[in-house]
Design an enzyme around this catalytic site. Structure first.
Site, PDB file in Angstrom:
ATOM      1  N   ASP A 161       0.882  -1.160   0.000  1.00 38.00           N
ATOM      2  CA  ASP A 161       0.000   0.000   0.000  1.00 38.00           C
ATOM      3  C   ASP A 161       0.923   1.214   0.000  1.00 38.00           C
ATOM      4  O   ASP A 161       1.336   1.718   1.043  1.00 38.00           O
ATOM      5  CB  ASP A 161      -0.893  -0.013   1.246  1.00 38.00           C
ATOM      6  N   ARG A 164       0.011   4.386   1.981  1.00 39.91           N
ATOM      7  CA  ARG A 164       0.302   4.228   3.405  1.00 39.91           C
ATOM      8  C   ARG A 164       1.789   4.301   3.692  1.00 39.91           C
ATOM      9  O   ARG A 164       2.261   5.135   4.481  1.00 39.91           O
ATOM     10  CB  ARG A 164      -0.250   2.884   3.894  1.00 39.91           C
ATOM     11  N   GLU A 240       1.387  -3.488  26.681  1.00 39.68           N
ATOM     12  CA  GLU A 240       0.838  -3.502  28.029  1.00 39.68           C
ATOM     13  C   GLU A 240       1.746  -4.245  29.006  1.00 39.68           C
ATOM     14  O   GLU A 240       1.616  -4.064  30.226  1.00 39.68           O
ATOM     15  CB  GLU A 240      -0.545  -4.163  28.032  1.00 39.68           C
ATOM     16  N   GLU A 254       1.387   2.380  13.408  1.00 41.67           N
ATOM     17  CA  GLU A 254       0.303   2.357  12.428  1.00 41.67           C
ATOM     18  C   GLU A 254      -0.846   1.601  13.102  1.00 41.67           C
ATOM     19  O   GLU A 254      -1.055   0.413  12.863  1.00 41.67           O
ATOM     20  CB  GLU A 254       0.754   1.674  11.143  1.00 41.67           C
ATOM     21  N   GLU A 263     -10.089  -3.077  15.415  1.00 43.27           N
ATOM     22  CA  GLU A 263      -9.000  -3.846  16.001  1.00 43.27           C
ATOM     23  C   GLU A 263      -8.549  -3.286  17.350  1.00 43.27           C
ATOM     24  O   GLU A 263      -7.742  -3.897  18.030  1.00 43.27           O
ATOM     25  CB  GLU A 263      -7.798  -3.967  15.051  1.00 43.27           C
ATOM     26  N   HIS A 412      -5.367   0.338   1.405  1.00 45.42           N
ATOM     27  CA  HIS A 412      -5.890  -0.988   1.764  1.00 45.42           C
ATOM     28  C   HIS A 412      -7.035  -0.888   2.760  1.00 45.42           C
ATOM     29  O   HIS A 412      -7.704  -1.885   3.041  1.00 45.42           O
ATOM     30  CB  HIS A 412      -4.772  -1.882   2.305  1.00 45.42           C
TER      31      HIS A 412
END
Length: 524
Positions: A161, A164, A240, A254, A263, A412
């Site tokens: 992509d 991007r 985390e 990203e 997501e 994308h």
């Protein structure tokens, strides 16, 4: 741990002393993490004499910080000696605070490696304890997610992509001043491409954090670029869970999914900000915007509605299928449509919802509520709400936007449309009100609740749909055909784009104006 990587790791420290007798070892003392016969061990001693008396099994040991440069390492009791909590321990004096932090970081990474070796999962991600990520995300969803992003074929799709990847490259390289001599954390590094960009831009050091098996590929790719690899450390784990030896001056990531928020990686991006970023540090990207506008597309509406005609059969091998037609009809409309559409299908200028990544709280992303208000530019049937997003790289030298807007070069992510089961009829200048309500769920996505209303004479039309962002209808390969009625509208629609948009401040962010009270909107 790769076969040729991290077999052992050494640290030079000032001295150690046994907690039981306070005997001090003359310094300096060498501390060595090593993999011996499948067991991860930590040994202390002189450079040529790492004696057995000072060997700790990493699995059964704990490390506690007593001061900026002082810690204690304690070995837990064996299974046969349960009456004692711990069997032995030593005090460790480091030469400085920085070396203390580096040692603690290494200890945690080696300890996690023990768990990975003893309890492997397909996605390769195991934590020593249940993390915040595990509390809010279903294990099955996380497993599939990390498995998906651990595949090179998906990384290739993103790398190819060029909108991007090229925008990220330009945003980094054109803003070298933000990266030169700085510590960078790449959140969800994937193949490591953004880490390599940061290193090219002159970063002092880059910590590439990646939880999937792609971390191993990233190490190989980075090692294959030796001029840059000395500046990059790949850490396999979730943001985390992992610990870093120092704070970051800049985060790069990203984290965008379909409709920006799919997501739920934006939450991890925000957690990384709170855990790793220095005060007033930069984030690439730093701002995201979701844009929404009503659209008219008879072909799309008919295509979705016709999918359920199968269930209208009254004699399917002697079986009447019609009792399920209504449920099937609603099911097809519960799928948001992902495709690239012609911007001439929009019937009003877009409104925007702004998310400032530098200040938004993680909890603010659990539920997103956007009031909607448009004015139709044409007389038509509204079939739903079209959505797209863009993000801002607010560099010190150049500001760059990455957009997924209709009419812009396709990415994308494409665009997303929520189709209403019942279209609305509107006239030119007609006010359209409603609400877009996104509620996060444990499958790493959102439930979408969309309501649109229009007042025609004395009758209020209202159409409502509930969609699952996790289960979209990918329509990218469908031909983009338009009816004669639609072909007559483009000029009008293009003119409608010249209507007054909300003003923007200097960094491109929308200056949101308060909407006047609308009793119809509040009654939805």
């Amino acid at each position: 741990m790769e076969e040729n990587q991290k077999k052992e790791q050494q640290f030079l420290i000032s001295y150690i002393s046994e907690l039981t007798n306070c005997s001090k070892k003359t310094g300096p003392v060498l501390a060595r993490f090593s993999l011996e016969s499948g067991s991860l061990e930590l040994r202390f001693g002189q450079s040529n004499n790492l004696i057995d008396d000072n060997v700790f099994n990493v699995k059964n040991s704990q490390l506690f910080k007593l001061g900026p440069a002082e810690s204690v390492c304690i070995s837990e009791a064996s299974e046969a000696n349960k009456e004692k909590s711990y069997s032995r321990g030593i005090s460790i004096q480091f030469r400085n605070e920085e070396e203390s932090r580096a040692f603690h970081c290494a200890f945690e990474q080696w300890k996690k490696e023990v768990v990975v070796q003893e309890s492997p999962l397909i996605n390769g991600v195991v934590s020593t304890s249940k993390s915040k990520f595990d509390d809010k995300i279903e294990a099955s969803s996380a497993k599939m997610y990390f498995h998906y992003y651990g595949q090179l074929l998906h990384q290739q799709n993103m790398l190819q992509d060029f909108v991007r990847t090229g925008t990220y490259y330009s945003a980094v390289i054109e803003n070298r001043v933000d990266f030169i001599g700085r510590v960078v954390v790449d959140v969800g590094a994937g193949s490591g491409i953004l880490s390599l960009f940061a290193a090219q831009a002159g970063a002092k050091h880059v910590y590439a954090i990646e939880a999937s098996e792609m971390a191993d590929y990233a190490r190989r790719l980075i090692a294959g670029n030796p001029i840059l690899s000395e500046k990059i450390t790949v850490i396999k784990g979730k943001v985390e869970d992992v610990e870093l030896p120092e704070k970051a001056d800049i985060l790069i990531s990203e984290p965008m999914g379909t409709l920006l928020v799919n997501e739920r990686m934006l939450e991890s991006y925000v957690i990384a900000r709170d855990r790793f970023l220095v005060q007033n540090g930069k984030m690439f990207p730093g701002v995201g915007r979701i844009h929404m506008a009503p659209f008219s597309d008879e072909y799309l509406y008919t295509e979705i509605a016709n999918k359920a005609t199968f269930w209208q059969q009254q004699n399917y091998f002697g079986v009447d299928l019609t009792p399920l037609h209504g449920s099937a009809y609603q099911g097809y409309f519960s799928q948001p449509v992902v495709d690239a559409f012609d911007s001439r299908l929009l019937v009003a200028p877009a409104v925007s919802h702004v998310i400032n990544f530098t200040s938004v709280k993680e909890e603010d992303l659990y539920e997103i509520d956007v009031p909607l208000r448009f004015f139709s530019a044409v007389s038509t049937r509204i079939h739903g709400l079209a959505c797209w997003f863009d993000v801002l790289f607010n560099g010190s030298t150049v500001q760059r936007w990455l957009t997924t807007a209709p009419g812009a070069p396709t990415t994308h992510w494409y665009q997303l449309r929520c189709v209403l089961p019942q279209p609305l009829y509107v006239m030119p200048g007609q006010e359209i009100t409603g609400r877009l309500h996104l509620v996060a769920h444990k499958a790493q996505s959102y439930t979408i609740y969309l309501t649109l209303s229009a007042l025609v004479g004395d009758m209020l039309q209202t159409s409502y749909v509930k969609l699952d962002l996790k289960e979209p209808y990918y329509r990218m390969s469908q031909p983009q055909a338009y009816s004669a009625a639609q072909d007559q509208q483009p000029n009008q629609l293009l003119q409608s784009q010249d209507m007054q948009f909300p003003s923007r401040d200097e960094d491109g962010s929308i200056l949101m104006e308060p909407l006047s009270p609308n009793p119809e909107l509040h009654s939805l």
